[in-house]
Design a protein around this motif. Structure first.
Motif, PDB file in Angstrom:
ATOM      1  N   ILE A   1     -42.469  -3.614 -59.083  1.00  0.00           N
ATOM      2  CA  ILE A   1     -42.550  -2.325 -59.772  1.00  0.00           C
ATOM      3  C   ILE A   1     -43.718  -1.471 -59.281  1.00  0.00           C
ATOM      4  CG2 ILE A   1     -41.367  -3.112 -61.858  1.00  0.00           C
ATOM      5  CD1 ILE A   1     -44.083  -3.437 -63.184  1.00  0.00           C
ATOM      6  N   GLY A   2     -44.590  -2.020 -58.441  1.00  0.00           N
ATOM      7  CA  GLY A   2     -45.715  -1.210 -57.986  1.00  0.00           C
ATOM      8  C   GLY A   2     -46.389  -1.779 -56.754  1.00  0.00           C
ATOM      9  N   ILE A   3     -47.010  -0.887 -55.981  1.00  0.00           N
ATOM     10  CA  ILE A   3     -47.772  -1.291 -54.807  1.00  0.00           C
ATOM     11  C   ILE A   3     -48.880  -0.275 -54.574  1.00  0.00           C
ATOM     12  CG2 ILE A   3     -46.348  -0.039 -53.126  1.00  0.00           C
ATOM     13  CD1 ILE A   3     -47.813  -3.571 -52.595  1.00  0.00           C
ATOM     14  N   ALA A   4     -50.037  -0.755 -54.174  1.00  0.00           N
ATOM     15  CA  ALA A   4     -51.161   0.130 -53.878  1.00  0.00           C
ATOM     16  C   ALA A   4     -52.107  -0.584 -52.938  1.00  0.00           C
ATOM     17  CB  ALA A   4     -51.894   0.539 -55.159  1.00  0.00           C
ATOM     18  N   VAL A   5     -52.898   0.208 -52.212  1.00  0.00           N
ATOM     19  CA  VAL A   5     -54.003  -0.329 -51.419  1.00  0.00           C
ATOM     20  C   VAL A   5     -55.242   0.449 -51.844  1.00  0.00           C
ATOM     21  CG1 VAL A   5     -54.976  -0.697 -49.131  1.00  0.00           C
ATOM     22  CG2 VAL A   5     -52.516  -0.960 -49.494  1.00  0.00           C
TER      23      VAL A   5
ATOM     24  N   THR B   1     -47.525  -5.282 -57.952  1.00  0.00           N
ATOM     25  CA  THR B   1     -47.171  -5.522 -59.347  1.00  0.00           C
ATOM     26  C   THR B   1     -45.679  -5.812 -59.455  1.00  0.00           C
ATOM     27  OG1 THR B   1     -48.898  -3.979 -60.040  1.00  0.00           O
ATOM     28  CG2 THR B   1     -47.264  -4.583 -61.693  1.00  0.00           C
ATOM     29  N   HIS B   2     -45.352  -6.823 -60.257  1.00  0.00           N
ATOM     30  CA  HIS B   2     -43.937  -7.110 -60.508  1.00  0.00           C
ATOM     31  C   HIS B   2     -43.739  -7.457 -61.974  1.00  0.00           C
ATOM     32  CE1 HIS B   2     -45.546 -11.161 -59.308  1.00  0.00           C
ATOM     33  NE2 HIS B   2     -44.829 -11.559 -60.346  1.00  0.00           N
TER      34      HIS B   2
ATOM     35  N   VAL C   1     -46.957  -8.647 -64.017  1.00  0.00           N
ATOM     36  CA  VAL C   1     -47.913  -9.441 -63.239  1.00  0.00           C
ATOM     37  C   VAL C   1     -48.496  -8.569 -62.131  1.00  0.00           C
ATOM     38  CG1 VAL C   1     -48.229 -11.511 -61.828  1.00  0.00           C
ATOM     39  CG2 VAL C   1     -46.549 -11.510 -63.704  1.00  0.00           C
ATOM     40  N   THR C   2     -49.813  -8.468 -62.103  1.00  0.00           N
ATOM     41  CA  THR C   2     -50.496  -7.709 -61.064  1.00  0.00           C
ATOM     42  C   THR C   2     -51.319  -8.665 -60.214  1.00  0.00           C
ATOM     43  OG1 THR C   2     -50.616  -5.742 -62.468  1.00  0.00           O
ATOM     44  CG2 THR C   2     -52.115  -5.838 -60.590  1.00  0.00           C
TER      45      THR C   2
ATOM     46  N   LEU D   1     -44.259  -1.426 -47.646  1.00  0.00           N
ATOM     47  CA  LEU D   1     -44.960  -2.582 -48.191  1.00  0.00           C
ATOM     48  C   LEU D   1     -44.409  -3.017 -49.541  1.00  0.00           C
ATOM     49  CD1 LEU D   1     -47.392  -4.333 -47.306  1.00  0.00           C
ATOM     50  CD2 LEU D   1     -48.863  -2.813 -48.657  1.00  0.00           C
ATOM     51  N   PHE D   2     -43.747  -2.116 -50.236  1.00  0.00           N
ATOM     52  CA  PHE D   2     -43.275  -2.366 -51.601  1.00  0.00           C
ATOM     53  C   PHE D   2     -42.425  -3.637 -51.675  1.00  0.00           C
ATOM     54  CE2 PHE D   2     -40.177  -1.625 -55.073  1.00  0.00           C
ATOM     55  CZ  PHE D   2     -41.047  -1.444 -56.133  1.00  0.00           C
TER      56      PHE D   2
END
Length: 200
Positions: free
Chosen positions: A99-103, A111-112, A32-33, A66-67
């Motif tokens: 599982i993910g983080i971005a800006v 994302t998880h 899921v994003t 932030l993750f």
């Protein structure tokens, strides 16, 4: 007294869903994003004390901070705003893991992954919504599968029906205006899917 009938969200999230499919045409998990709107992104960055220069570029250390930020609060009864039904029976899922983080472009994208007990694709329906409609989800980034022979149909909510449901919630009982209305389901996209039958 008409104002409460115009329920509206405060946070907007663009979503992508990628489903894991095994050889038996069963769904076993979903990535899921969530891409958050610019105002909510700003609030989160300020709350965490990140991006002090305001250039929208976070350091690796800031991204690590932030993750998983949106999975910390997990109150009792919360289901992650993702609902999976197999032939109308709700499938219980464990908590997600980040599982993910971005800006990017000034927006937080988190994302998880969620495991789904193996369930056949046939008869599956997926909804993503906040029951209180405080958060609005839009599957605008698409639905995909690990199996290229699978496809999804996303049906938009009927806005007139949704508004009628809101009016129904409060009609006849003025006290309901001041209570939390759980009308998010009526504003949810509905996702159905199909896969080619596995070869023998």
């Amino acid at each position: 007294m008409a104002a409460p009938l115009g329920a509206h969200p405060h946070i907007f999230v663009d979503t992508a869903l990628r489903f894991e499919v095994n050889d038996a045409n069963e769904i076993t998990g979903v990535t899921v994003t969530w891409t958050y709107d610019d105002f909510f992104t700003l609030l989160i960055l300020e709350d965490y004390g990140l991006d002090s220069d305001g250039d929208g570029n976070l350091t690796e250390a800031e991204l690590d901070t932030l993750f998983g930020f949106d999975l910390i609060e997990w109150p009792e009864g919360f289901e992650g705003d993702l609902y999976v039904y197999s032939n109308s029976e709700k499938i219980e899922m464990p908590r997600p893991r980040p599982i993910g983080i971005a800006v990017e472009d000034g927006l937080i994208t988190a994302t998880h992954y969620r495991d789904i007990p193996a369930v056949p694709v046939d008869g599956l329906e997926v909804l993503q919504y906040d029951p209180t409609y405080y958060v609005a989800y839009d599957v605008s980034q698409g639905v995909s599968f690990t199996d290229p022979d699978c496809s999804a149909t996303v049906t938009d909510p009927d806005q007139q029906v949704a508004q009628a449901k809101i009016e129904e919630e409060v009609s006849g009982n003025m006290e309901d205006i001041f209570n939390e209305m759980r009308v998010g389901i009526y504003f949810s996209d509905r996702i159905t899917m199909t896969c080619a039958q596995p070869s023998n």
